[in-house]
Write an enzyme that holds these catalytic residues in place. Structure first.
Site, PDB file in Angstrom:
ATOM      1  N   ILE A 288      -8.908  52.605 -30.323  1.00 53.79           N
ATOM      2  CA  ILE A 288      -9.459  52.597 -31.685  1.00 53.79           C
ATOM      3  C   ILE A 288     -10.976  52.556 -31.575  1.00 53.79           C
ATOM      4  O   ILE A 288     -11.526  51.780 -30.796  1.00 53.79           O
ATOM      5  CB  ILE A 288      -8.932  51.374 -32.461  1.00 53.79           C
ATOM      6  CG1 ILE A 288      -7.415  51.472 -32.609  1.00 53.79           C
ATOM      7  CG2 ILE A 288      -9.599  51.263 -33.823  1.00 53.79           C
ATOM      8  CD1 ILE A 288      -6.757  50.153 -32.929  1.00 53.79           C
ATOM      9  N   LEU A 289     -11.641  53.406 -32.339  1.00 57.26           N
ATOM     10  CA  LEU A 289     -13.101  53.477 -32.256  1.00 57.26           C
ATOM     11  C   LEU A 289     -13.735  52.733 -33.433  1.00 57.26           C
ATOM     12  O   LEU A 289     -13.378  52.957 -34.585  1.00 57.26           O
ATOM     13  CB  LEU A 289     -13.548  54.942 -32.242  1.00 57.26           C
ATOM     14  CG  LEU A 289     -13.114  55.723 -30.999  1.00 57.26           C
ATOM     15  CD1 LEU A 289     -13.414  57.204 -31.165  1.00 57.26           C
ATOM     16  CD2 LEU A 289     -13.789  55.177 -29.745  1.00 57.26           C
TER      17      LEU A 289
ATOM     18  N   ASN B 143      -2.060  68.695 -26.362  1.00 57.57           N
ATOM     19  CA  ASN B 143      -2.869  69.212 -27.479  1.00 57.57           C
ATOM     20  C   ASN B 143      -4.180  69.791 -26.971  1.00 57.57           C
ATOM     21  O   ASN B 143      -4.646  70.816 -27.472  1.00 57.57           O
ATOM     22  CB  ASN B 143      -3.113  68.103 -28.513  1.00 57.57           C
ATOM     23  CG  ASN B 143      -1.859  67.839 -29.313  1.00 57.57           C
ATOM     24  OD1 ASN B 143      -1.506  68.614 -30.192  1.00 57.57           O
ATOM     25  ND2 ASN B 143      -1.157  66.762 -28.981  1.00 57.57           N
TER      26      ASN B 143
ATOM     27  N   GLU C 179       2.020  69.919 -33.909  1.00 57.49           N
ATOM     28  CA  GLU C 179       0.671  69.424 -33.596  1.00 57.49           C
ATOM     29  C   GLU C 179      -0.165  70.508 -32.922  1.00 57.49           C
ATOM     30  O   GLU C 179      -1.340  70.679 -33.252  1.00 57.49           O
ATOM     31  CB  GLU C 179       0.753  68.232 -32.633  1.00 57.49           C
ATOM     32  CG  GLU C 179       1.215  66.945 -33.253  1.00 57.49           C
ATOM     33  CD  GLU C 179       1.048  65.780 -32.290  1.00 57.49           C
ATOM     34  OE1 GLU C 179       0.442  64.794 -32.682  1.00 57.49           O
ATOM     35  OE2 GLU C 179       1.545  65.868 -31.141  1.00 57.49           O
TER      36      GLU C 179
ATOM     37  N   HIS D 165      -2.686  62.817 -35.779  1.00 56.80           N
ATOM     38  CA  HIS D 165      -1.688  61.742 -35.872  1.00 56.80           C
ATOM     39  C   HIS D 165      -0.312  62.364 -36.129  1.00 56.80           C
ATOM     40  O   HIS D 165      -0.165  63.182 -37.036  1.00 56.80           O
ATOM     41  CB  HIS D 165      -2.065  60.792 -37.008  1.00 56.80           C
ATOM     42  CG  HIS D 165      -1.106  59.652 -37.160  1.00 56.80           C
ATOM     43  ND1 HIS D 165      -0.829  58.771 -36.136  1.00 56.80           N
ATOM     44  CD2 HIS D 165      -0.346  59.250 -38.209  1.00 56.80           C
ATOM     45  CE1 HIS D 165       0.055  57.883 -36.553  1.00 56.80           C
ATOM     46  NE2 HIS D 165       0.367  58.152 -37.799  1.00 56.80           N
TER      47      HIS D 165
ATOM     48  N   ASN E 134      -9.216  63.355 -35.890  1.00 53.44           N
ATOM     49  CA  ASN E 134      -8.113  62.685 -35.190  1.00 53.44           C
ATOM     50  C   ASN E 134      -6.797  63.369 -35.558  1.00 53.44           C
ATOM     51  O   ASN E 134      -6.618  63.849 -36.675  1.00 53.44           O
ATOM     52  CB  ASN E 134      -8.049  61.211 -35.578  1.00 53.44           C
ATOM     53  CG  ASN E 134      -6.952  60.462 -34.822  1.00 53.44           C
ATOM     54  OD1 ASN E 134      -6.851  60.574 -33.598  1.00 53.44           O
ATOM     55  ND2 ASN E 134      -6.129  59.715 -35.523  1.00 53.44           N
TER      56      ASN E 134
ATOM     57  N   MET F  87      -6.212  57.090 -27.212  1.00 52.44           N
ATOM     58  CA  MET F  87      -5.437  55.931 -27.644  1.00 52.44           C
ATOM     59  C   MET F  87      -6.262  54.691 -27.988  1.00 52.44           C
ATOM     60  O   MET F  87      -5.703  53.666 -28.377  1.00 52.44           O
ATOM     61  CB  MET F  87      -4.382  55.583 -26.574  1.00 52.44           C
ATOM     62  CG  MET F  87      -3.367  56.696 -26.330  1.00 52.44           C
ATOM     63  SD  MET F  87      -2.563  57.288 -27.849  1.00 52.44           S
ATOM     64  CE  MET F  87      -1.389  55.946 -28.097  1.00 52.44           C
TER      65      MET F  87
HETATM   66  C1  GRF Z   1       0.182  63.229 -29.763  1.00 51.08           C
HETATM   67  O1  GRF Z   1       1.453  63.077 -30.348  1.00 51.08           O
HETATM   68  C2  GRF Z   1      -0.884  62.700 -30.671  1.00 51.08           C
HETATM   69  O2  GRF Z   1      -0.665  62.958 -32.013  1.00 51.08           O
HETATM   70  C3  GRF Z   1      -0.783  61.233 -30.386  1.00 51.08           C
HETATM   71  O3  GRF Z   1      -0.616  61.149 -28.988  1.00 51.08           O
HETATM   72  C4  GRF Z   1       0.053  62.331 -28.536  1.00 51.08           C
HETATM   73  C5  GRF Z   1      -0.777  62.950 -27.463  1.00 51.08           C
HETATM   74  O4  GRF Z   1      -0.130  64.001 -26.810  1.00 51.08           O
HETATM   75  N1  GRF Z   1      -1.890  60.521 -30.920  1.00 51.08           N
HETATM   76  P1  GRF Z   1      -0.904  64.906 -25.749  1.00 51.08           P
HETATM   77  O5  GRF Z   1      -1.660  63.964 -24.799  1.00 51.08           O
HETATM   78  O6  GRF Z   1      -1.846  65.814 -26.487  1.00 51.08           O
HETATM   79  O7  GRF Z   1       0.164  65.658 -25.029  1.00 51.08           O
END
Ligand code: GRF
Length: 197
Positions: free
Chosen positions: A96-97, A14, A182, A113, A111, A94
């Site tokens: 939690i804040l 992402n 995403e 998800h 964020n 990953m």
């Molecule tokens: C994504 O699916 C995001 O939604 C989740 O963790 C994954 C991260 O993928 N929270 P990347 O590191 O961006 O490839």
């Protein structure tokens, strides 16, 4: 130019989508820093390749020293704040804040998800959606981008998109479809909110 701070923990696909959009001029923003809690996150290499400053900020030393989680969060807030971001994006972050971080950045932390609002909060959301589909409990899943609040994968929704699940999908098929969604949605959501911040 609006400034982004992007927080990652892993692969960073992402992050790559955001880098690509910035480089192509589709997103009018500068990525001021990429921060990872994990030294081995592949996303750090993606950032370095793009000439973006990176910082690794692991939780482990805090744990080892018996320091409370709030101290890590407060120090992370100081670190992020030093880059003066207009917007902070949790892109596969990953941890939690707590409010020790979030209170410094009200309505400034997005964020991502890999499920629809209110569904499958927490880790392994795609796997859990796939299993729920197999059991006939859901007909489709989706992706959302939302403002971050202390509750996991909750908070005001900025953008969401439904993702179909097909009868013959393997888990990998569904994962690929969700990730592709995403990559589009995170860029669109950043674009939308940058106009407002
Ligand atoms: C994504 O699916 C995001 O939604 C989740 O963790 C994954 C991260 O993928 N929270 P990347 O590191 O961006 O490839």
């Amino acid at each position: 130019m609006k400034r982004l701070a992007i927080l990652i923990s892993g692969n960073g696909s992402n992050l790559q989508a955001i880098i690509d959009a910035v480089q192509a001029g589709r997103l009018q923003a500068r990525i001021a820093v990429v921060i990872s809690d994990r030294p081995d996150a592949y996303g750090l290499q993606r950032a370095e390749r793009a000439g973006i400053p990176t910082v690794t900020f692991p939780l482990k030393p805090y744990k080892k020293a018996g320091r409370p989680r709030e101290e890590y969060d407060a120090d992370l807030a100081g670190l992020v704040g030093a880059f003066a971001p207009d917007l902070i994006v949790l892109a596969g972050w990953m941890l939690i804040l707590s409010p020790a971080f979030l209170s410094h950045f009200p309505r400034q932390v997005l964020n991502l998800h890999p499920a629809l609002p209110g569904q499958f909060p927490g880790t392994r959301a795609i796997e859990r959606a796939y299993a729920a589909f197999q059991r006939g409990e859901i007909a489709h899943t989706g992706v959302m981008v939302h403002w971050t609040v202390p509750q996991i994968d909750a908070g005001p929704v900025v953008a969401s998109e439904t993702v179909p699940i097909h009868e013959r999908d393997s888990l990998e098929d569904l994962e690929a479809r969700i990730h592709a969604t995403e990559h589009r949605l995170i860029v669109r959501a950043i674009e939308m909110v940058l106009e407002a911040v």
